[in-house]
Design an enzyme around this catalytic site. Structure first.
Site, PDB file in Angstrom:
ATOM      1  N   CYS A  83      -4.192 -28.798 -24.210  1.00  0.00           N
ATOM      2  CA  CYS A  83      -3.784 -29.683 -25.304  1.00  0.00           C
ATOM      3  C   CYS A  83      -2.817 -30.754 -24.800  1.00  0.00           C
ATOM      4  O   CYS A  83      -1.854 -30.444 -24.080  1.00  0.00           O
ATOM      5  CB  CYS A  83      -3.117 -28.873 -26.411  1.00  0.00           C
ATOM      6  N   CYS A  87       4.112 -30.023 -28.707  1.00  0.00           N
ATOM      7  CA  CYS A  87       4.729 -29.171 -29.721  1.00  0.00           C
ATOM      8  C   CYS A  87       5.552 -28.081 -29.021  1.00  0.00           C
ATOM      9  O   CYS A  87       5.015 -27.273 -28.260  1.00  0.00           O
ATOM     10  CB  CYS A  87       3.666 -28.556 -30.611  1.00  0.00           C
ATOM     11  N   CYS A  90       4.647 -24.200 -29.154  1.00  0.00           N
ATOM     12  CA  CYS A  90       3.263 -23.781 -28.897  1.00  0.00           C
ATOM     13  C   CYS A  90       3.011 -23.457 -27.432  1.00  0.00           C
ATOM     14  O   CYS A  90       3.326 -24.250 -26.539  1.00  0.00           O
ATOM     15  CB  CYS A  90       2.309 -24.876 -29.358  1.00  0.00           C
ATOM     16  N   CYS A 127     -11.279 -18.163 -40.025  1.00  0.00           N
ATOM     17  CA  CYS A 127     -10.510 -19.351 -39.660  1.00  0.00           C
ATOM     18  C   CYS A 127     -10.845 -19.739 -38.221  1.00  0.00           C
ATOM     19  O   CYS A 127     -10.494 -19.024 -37.287  1.00  0.00           O
ATOM     20  CB  CYS A 127      -9.013 -19.081 -39.797  1.00  0.00           C
ATOM     21  N   CYS A 159     -12.544 -21.639 -42.925  1.00  0.00           N
ATOM     22  CA  CYS A 159     -11.423 -22.571 -42.836  1.00  0.00           C
ATOM     23  C   CYS A 159     -11.402 -23.109 -41.410  1.00  0.00           C
ATOM     24  O   CYS A 159     -11.414 -22.334 -40.454  1.00  0.00           O
ATOM     25  CB  CYS A 159     -10.106 -21.876 -43.167  1.00  0.00           C
ATOM     26  N   CYS A 219      -5.251 -26.269 -46.614  1.00  0.00           N
ATOM     27  CA  CYS A 219      -4.399 -25.179 -46.151  1.00  0.00           C
ATOM     28  C   CYS A 219      -3.310 -25.804 -45.294  1.00  0.00           C
ATOM     29  O   CYS A 219      -3.610 -26.475 -44.301  1.00  0.00           O
ATOM     30  CB  CYS A 219      -5.225 -24.186 -45.342  1.00  0.00           C
ATOM     31  N   ARG A 289       0.509 -16.905 -47.496  1.00  0.00           N
ATOM     32  CA  ARG A 289       0.084 -15.959 -46.472  1.00  0.00           C
ATOM     33  C   ARG A 289       1.220 -15.637 -45.500  1.00  0.00           C
ATOM     34  O   ARG A 289       1.850 -16.536 -44.939  1.00  0.00           O
ATOM     35  CB  ARG A 289      -1.107 -16.542 -45.695  1.00  0.00           C
TER      36      ARG A 289
END
Length: 366
Positions: A83, A87, A90, A127, A159, A219, A289
């Protein structure tokens, strides 16, 4: 402070322990109004002795909208690492040195096998998550193909979490039959630059708006415990409300070695419960959740979180292991809740009517 209170405790000595305060917040939420900012902050700053009363009030709202049902979601890390974003939380980001597995998009057969596993674990929603800023055309088309097959061969809701999306991409996802798209705000607008510099808070908002424009359910949630203030937590919840999101995953930061937040550790099980109660008061009808980090931070208090939240992930997370499915099923049953099918109906009958939060609150006051 201990969770249960001795007989020498006088609740009148601290207004924050007044049961009526939290029940007033439940009444406000059920009436469709928004608690004041001051009231919201009091939820997060209340002493530990107030937790059971807070949960009793949050459960009153949760039961109104969701009964005693619990939704299960299954998460697949369909593309890991690689990626370009920074972030700080992460393990898949370009600045992470965490020893995670890295791979491009999984073959369709593996994605379909994961969907079958989701059904076996009694999940209603599958998901599908890929790492990266935004999918390239080839990856995106393969994701669309997998989603179309899952929708035609299973009864799972799907999702998709694919990063920043354009209007054209969200329209294609809608045509493929995706039920929901996830894109987390992660934190408040004020704190976002402290956790990421390669995209903006506005970029995330724009993607949510594109999802809604395509008439797909949204979401979006956040990660708590990244050093944000209580004001940031309230701001994020209020932003999610103003954006009209329908599903809200609450993640608790897992400090992963190799990430800039590897040493960040500010959460306690009691504060996690306060956060869940706050989100139920501010987002009364939304699916809330208990997501990543619940096993790490709530630990033995996980069942109490169900009195505010109505959904959990079953199985593992993106790069960290989760609790065993059998343990989750037992936890849900022991607390008196029942699993929910993909269409929203109860899966079987409850062993008992959930009443733990009110009874525990009564014990605490006595």
């Amino acid at each position: 402070m201990p969770l249960l209170i001795g007989s020498d405790f006088d609740p009148d000595s601290n207004p924050a322990l007044d049961t009526n305060l939290w029940q007033d917040l439940a009444t406000i939420a059920l009436g469709g109004d928004i608690p004041s900012r001051e009231q919201a902050l009091r939820v997060l700053t209340a002493p530990d002795e107030a937790i059971l009363d807070q949960l009793a009030a949050a459960y009153r709202v949760r039961r109104h909208y969701w009964g005693n049902r619990v939704r299960l979601h299954y998460l697949l890390n369909a593309q890991s690492g690689l990626c370009p974003e920074d972030c700080h939380y992460c393990s898949q980001s370009k600045i992470s040195t965490a020893g995670i597995e890295k791979y491009p998009l999984l073959a369709k057969e593996k994605i379909l096998a994961a969907a079958e596993r989701a059904q076996a674990l009694k999940a209603g929603t599958f998901c599908l998550v890929i790492s990266g800023r935004s999918p390239n055309e080839g990856t995106f088309n393969r994701v669309l193909d997998a989603i179309e097959t899952i929708k035609t061969t299973t009864d799972l809701k799907v999702c998709a979490c694919l990063g920043l999306l354009s209007a054209e991409q969200t329209q294609q996802l809608a045509a493929a039959g995706v039920d929901r798209v996830n894109h987390n705000l992660n934190t408040s607008a004020n704190y976002h630059d402290q956790i990421c510099t390669t995209h903006t808070y506005g970029d995330r908002q724009e993607t949510l708006e594109q999802i809604q424009a395509a008439k797909i359910s949204t979401c979006s949630g956040g990660i708590l415990g990244m050093g944000e203030s209580n004001e940031d937590v309230v701001d994020m919840a209020l932003s999610l409300r103003s954006l009209g999101v329908t599903s809200v995953p609450i993640n608790f930061l897992i400090p992963i070695p190799g990430t800039p937040m590897a040493e960040q550790s500010t959460l306690t099980p009691r504060h996690c419960l306060r956060i869940l109660a706050l989100f139920r008061f501010l987002l009364p009808s939304q699916e809330i959740r208990m997501a990543g980090g619940r096993e790490v931070h709530l630990r033995w208090l996980q069942p109490l979180g169900l009195y505010a939240a109505n959904s959990i992930f079953v199985g593992d997370y993106l790069t960290t292991a989760g609790q065993g499915a059998e343990q989750d099923w037992q936890m849900i049953a022991d607390a008196g809740f029942v699993l929910e099918t993909a269409d929203g109906s109860p899966l079987g009958e409850p062993p008992l009517t959930p009443s733990l939060a009110p009874s525990m609150a009564t014990m605490a006051r006595g």
